[in-house]
Design a protein around this motif. Structure first.
Motif, PDB file in Angstrom:
ATOM      1  N   ILE A  24     -61.714 -79.350  80.861  1.00  0.00           N
ATOM      2  CA  ILE A  24     -61.620 -78.851  82.237  1.00  0.00           C
ATOM      3  C   ILE A  24     -62.004 -77.369  82.297  1.00  0.00           C
ATOM      4  CG2 ILE A  24     -59.982 -78.306  84.087  1.00  0.00           C
ATOM      5  CD1 ILE A  24     -58.582 -80.961  83.399  1.00  0.00           C
ATOM      6  N   ILE A  25     -61.557 -76.598  81.341  1.00  0.00           N
ATOM      7  CA  ILE A  25     -61.904 -75.172  81.311  1.00  0.00           C
ATOM      8  C   ILE A  25     -63.410 -74.986  81.136  1.00  0.00           C
ATOM      9  CG2 ILE A  25     -61.673 -73.063  79.935  1.00  0.00           C
ATOM     10  CD1 ILE A  25     -58.706 -73.865  79.568  1.00  0.00           C
ATOM     11  N   LEU A  26     -64.027 -75.757  80.231  1.00  0.00           N
ATOM     12  CA  LEU A  26     -65.480 -75.666  80.043  1.00  0.00           C
ATOM     13  C   LEU A  26     -66.238 -76.056  81.313  1.00  0.00           C
ATOM     14  CD1 LEU A  26     -65.930 -77.051  76.429  1.00  0.00           C
ATOM     15  CD2 LEU A  26     -66.250 -74.705  77.221  1.00  0.00           C
ATOM     16  N   CYS A  27     -65.753 -77.073  82.005  1.00  0.00           N
ATOM     17  CA  CYS A  27     -66.405 -77.484  83.259  1.00  0.00           C
ATOM     18  C   CYS A  27     -66.311 -76.393  84.315  1.00  0.00           C
ATOM     19  CB  CYS A  27     -65.786 -78.775  83.783  1.00  0.00           C
ATOM     20  SG  CYS A  27     -66.185 -80.220  82.797  1.00  0.00           S
ATOM     21  N   TYR A  31     -69.363 -74.366  86.067  1.00  0.00           N
ATOM     22  CA  TYR A  31     -69.524 -74.380  87.518  1.00  0.00           C
ATOM     23  C   TYR A  31     -69.713 -72.967  88.070  1.00  0.00           C
ATOM     24  CZ  TYR A  31     -68.675 -75.262  92.434  1.00  0.00           C
ATOM     25  OH  TYR A  31     -68.796 -75.325  93.795  1.00  0.00           O
ATOM     26  N   TYR A  32     -68.987 -72.009  87.550  1.00  0.00           N
ATOM     27  CA  TYR A  32     -69.068 -70.638  88.056  1.00  0.00           C
ATOM     28  C   TYR A  32     -70.037 -69.765  87.270  1.00  0.00           C
ATOM     29  CZ  TYR A  32     -65.197 -71.665  91.125  1.00  0.00           C
ATOM     30  OH  TYR A  32     -64.416 -72.202  92.101  1.00  0.00           O
ATOM     31  N   PHE A  33     -70.734 -70.317  86.283  1.00  0.00           N
ATOM     32  CA  PHE A  33     -71.665 -69.548  85.467  1.00  0.00           C
ATOM     33  C   PHE A  33     -72.780 -69.002  86.346  1.00  0.00           C
ATOM     34  CE2 PHE A  33     -74.884 -68.979  82.120  1.00  0.00           C
ATOM     35  CZ  PHE A  33     -74.110 -68.296  81.197  1.00  0.00           C
ATOM     36  N   PRO A  34     -73.053 -67.690  86.302  1.00  0.00           N
ATOM     37  CA  PRO A  34     -74.075 -67.115  87.185  1.00  0.00           C
ATOM     38  C   PRO A  34     -75.460 -67.720  86.964  1.00  0.00           C
ATOM     39  CG  PRO A  34     -72.794 -65.398  86.111  1.00  0.00           C
ATOM     40  CD  PRO A  34     -72.401 -66.699  85.485  1.00  0.00           C
ATOM     41  N   ARG A  35     -76.098 -68.012  88.048  1.00  0.00           N
ATOM     42  CA  ARG A  35     -77.478 -68.458  88.114  1.00  0.00           C
ATOM     43  C   ARG A  35     -77.711 -69.902  87.679  1.00  0.00           C
ATOM     44  NH1 ARG A  35     -82.599 -65.168  85.805  1.00  0.00           N
ATOM     45  NH2 ARG A  35     -84.145 -66.573  86.655  1.00  0.00           N
TER      46      ARG A  35
END
Length: 66
Positions: A24-27, A31-35
């Motif tokens: 869940i943390i990796l997902c 999801y919020y990773f820039p670009r």
């Protein structure tokens, strides 16, 4: 996902909760990773059926039922 016995130790612990939480943390990071994350490119579901088609299908199904 719960331990098989109360007062679990490191040896008797069920690690499914650790793996699930990590996933869940990796997902969320992705999801919020820039670009590249989904937050920046995901626009929601695409409509394949338009409202006019739905209205005409509803009218035809009502006439069939009558």
């Amino acid at each position: 996902m719960f331990p098989s016995a109360p007062n679990a130790t490191g040896q008797s612990m069920n690690y499914a909760v650790v793996v699930g939480g990590g996933w869940i943390i990796l997902c969320l990071i992705y999801y919020y990773f820039p670009r590249y994350g989904g937050r920046y490119w995901f626009r929601g579901p695409i409509f394949n059926v338009y409202a006019e088609n739905l209205e005409s299908e509803e009218k035809s199904s009502v006439s069939i039922m009558e």
